[in-house]
Design a protein around this motif. Structure first.
Motif, PDB file in Angstrom:
ATOM      1  N   LYS A   1      -7.765   1.198   9.147  1.00 34.91           N
ATOM      2  CA  LYS A   1      -7.040   1.825  10.454  1.00 34.91           C
ATOM      3  C   LYS A   1      -8.543   1.965  11.427  1.00 34.91           C
ATOM      4  CE  LYS A   1      -5.090   6.335  11.437  1.00 34.91           C
ATOM      5  NZ  LYS A   1      -4.382   7.507  11.276  1.00 34.91           N
TER       6      LYS A   1
ATOM      7  N   SER B   1       2.967   2.450   8.514  1.00 34.37           N
ATOM      8  CA  SER B   1       3.116   3.881   9.196  1.00 34.37           C
ATOM      9  C   SER B   1       1.637   4.188   9.523  1.00 34.37           C
ATOM     10  CB  SER B   1       3.751   4.594   8.038  1.00 34.37           C
ATOM     11  OG  SER B   1       4.999   3.889   7.485  1.00 34.37           O
ATOM     12  N   TYR B   2       1.928   5.509  10.298  1.00 38.72           N
ATOM     13  CA  TYR B   2       0.652   6.273  10.660  1.00 38.72           C
ATOM     14  C   TYR B   2      -0.585   5.374  11.264  1.00 38.72           C
ATOM     15  CZ  TYR B   2       3.246   8.985   7.436  1.00 38.72           C
ATOM     16  OH  TYR B   2       4.276   9.491   6.716  1.00 38.72           O
TER      17      TYR B   2
ATOM     18  N   PHE C   1      -1.713   2.565  10.396  1.00 34.68           N
ATOM     19  CA  PHE C   1      -2.472   2.037   9.212  1.00 34.68           C
ATOM     20  C   PHE C   1      -2.069   0.241   9.495  1.00 34.68           C
ATOM     21  CE2 PHE C   1      -4.930   4.526   6.623  1.00 34.68           C
ATOM     22  CZ  PHE C   1      -4.341   5.853   6.714  1.00 34.68           C
TER      23      PHE C   1
ATOM     24  N   TRP D   1       0.864  -1.091  -0.172  1.00 36.87           N
ATOM     25  CA  TRP D   1      -0.017  -0.055   0.146  1.00 36.87           C
ATOM     26  C   TRP D   1       0.900   1.178  -0.029  1.00 36.87           C
ATOM     27  CZ3 TRP D   1      -4.959   0.828  -1.009  1.00 36.87           C
ATOM     28  CH2 TRP D   1      -5.892  -0.215  -0.912  1.00 36.87           C
ATOM     29  N   TYR D   2       0.516   2.281  -0.935  1.00 41.71           N
ATOM     30  CA  TYR D   2       1.020   3.533  -1.121  1.00 41.71           C
ATOM     31  C   TYR D   2       0.179   4.534  -0.805  1.00 41.71           C
ATOM     32  CZ  TYR D   2       5.076   1.053  -3.131  1.00 41.71           C
ATOM     33  OH  TYR D   2       6.207   0.327  -3.404  1.00 41.71           O
ATOM     34  N   VAL D   3       0.658   5.522  -0.139  1.00 41.21           N
ATOM     35  CA  VAL D   3      -0.254   6.812   0.044  1.00 41.21           C
ATOM     36  C   VAL D   3       0.032   8.127  -0.821  1.00 41.21           C
ATOM     37  CG1 VAL D   3       0.653   7.294   2.049  1.00 41.21           C
ATOM     38  CG2 VAL D   3      -1.652   8.198   1.543  1.00 41.21           C
TER      39      VAL D   3
ATOM     40  N   ASP E   1      -5.808  11.666   7.049  1.00 41.04           N
ATOM     41  CA  ASP E   1      -5.610  10.560   6.447  1.00 41.04           C
ATOM     42  C   ASP E   1      -5.861  10.752   5.065  1.00 41.04           C
ATOM     43  OD1 ASP E   1      -6.430   8.680   9.388  1.00 41.04           O
ATOM     44  OD2 ASP E   1      -4.359   9.227   8.594  1.00 41.04           O
TER      45      ASP E   1
ATOM     46  N   LEU F   1       3.600   2.869   2.388  1.00 39.98           N
ATOM     47  CA  LEU F   1       2.584   2.571   3.714  1.00 39.98           C
ATOM     48  C   LEU F   1       3.192   1.181   4.465  1.00 39.98           C
ATOM     49  CD1 LEU F   1      -0.992   3.711   3.576  1.00 39.98           C
ATOM     50  CD2 LEU F   1       0.787   4.457   5.266  1.00 39.98           C
TER      51      LEU F   1
ATOM     52  N   GLN G   1       3.973   7.662  -1.095  1.00 37.93           N
ATOM     53  CA  GLN G   1       4.627   7.219  -0.080  1.00 37.93           C
ATOM     54  C   GLN G   1       4.365   5.912   0.290  1.00 37.93           C
ATOM     55  OE1 GLN G   1       4.962   9.851   3.666  1.00 37.93           O
ATOM     56  NE2 GLN G   1       4.181  11.568   2.300  1.00 37.93           N
TER      57      GLN G   1
ATOM     58  N   TYR H   1      -5.016   6.633  -1.936  1.00 36.25           N
ATOM     59  CA  TYR H   1      -4.338   5.227  -1.688  1.00 36.25           C
ATOM     60  C   TYR H   1      -4.124   4.457  -2.974  1.00 36.25           C
ATOM     61  CZ  TYR H   1      -4.479   7.033   2.990  1.00 36.25           C
ATOM     62  OH  TYR H   1      -4.595   7.851   4.154  1.00 36.25           O
TER      63      TYR H   1
END
Lengths: 113, 120
Positions: free
Chosen positions: A78, A60-61, A63, A35-37, A85, A47, A45, A89
């Protein structure tokens, strides 16, 4: 061949509620899943990822994502969404250690206060 | 931290021009990628490279070429720009693991900030 489907273009949730962004995949052999965001006006970025081992992956964050082999899914979750957020995604799948990944079309998550 | 830089954030070119997009990574990654991102179409792979002077076509290579003369640099070339190549272009790199590291730490891609190319 490999493919990824993100069935929802948009997901809307209220702040504090749990969120889920769905991803299903198709690949021969064992998948590597990511997963990328992408936050507004910023680059993608990383994830989290699933390579092997525990089906529940934490990233991260706050998730996490659950790998479900029988359903060929890798949904992002999440427990309590934040307004920050809100982003685009992307789910991605890769079959081998090196080489190309295939990305889904993306899901826009909007978290409302 | 891995850093992937792209030569321009915004670029405006005219139809028929030759366009060069440059990407540099500073973490000795073997793999480098060029994508284009269009609304509703996600990321589509144009070309990728496993090593210096090696390249492979991605899903949409038509109208593009690439060059990788040094490990840290991967260039995307639009031989004759057209309006349908107006897009956001993203460069990425990743590490290849081997042996016991295969599938370990090096599979995720690190992306540059992107170049928004407009072809008039």
């Amino acid at each position: 061949a490999q493919s990824v489907a993100q069935p929802e273009d948009q997901v809307n949730v209220a702040e504090g509620n749990p969120l889920t962004v769905k991803c299903t995949y198709s690949v021969s052999g064992n998948p590597y899943l990511f997963w990328y965001v992408q936050y507004p006006n910023r680059g993608l970025q990383f994830l989290l990822k699933y390579i092997t081992g525990d089906n529940l992956v934490k990233g991260s964050y706050g998730f996490e994502a659950e790998f479900n082999k029988s359903q060929t899914s890798f949904h992002l979750k999440k427990p309590s969404a934040l307004v920050s957020d809100s982003a685009l995604y992307f789910c991605a799948v890769k079959r081998t250690n090196a080489g190309k990944s295939t990305f889904g079309d993306g899901t826009t998550l909007t978290v409302k206060p | 931290d891995v850093k992937v830089t792209q030569s321009s954030r915004y670029l405006v070119k005219r139809t028929g021009e030759k366009v060069f997009l440059e990407c540099v990574q500073d973490m000795d990654h073997e793999n480098m990628f060029w994508y284009r991102q269009d609304p509703g179409l996600g990321l589509r792979l144009i070309y990728f490279s496993y090593d210096v002077k090696m390249k492979e076509k991605g899903d949409i290579p038509e109208g593009y070429s690439v060059s990788r003369e040094k490990k840290e640099r991967f260039s995307l070339i639009l031989e004759s720009a057209s309006t349908n190549q107006t897009s956001m272009y993203l460069c990425a790199s990743s590490k290849s693991g081997t042996g016991k590291l295969a599938g370990g730490l090096y599979n995720e891609q690190f992306f540059g900030p992107g170049t928004r190319l407009t072809v008039l």
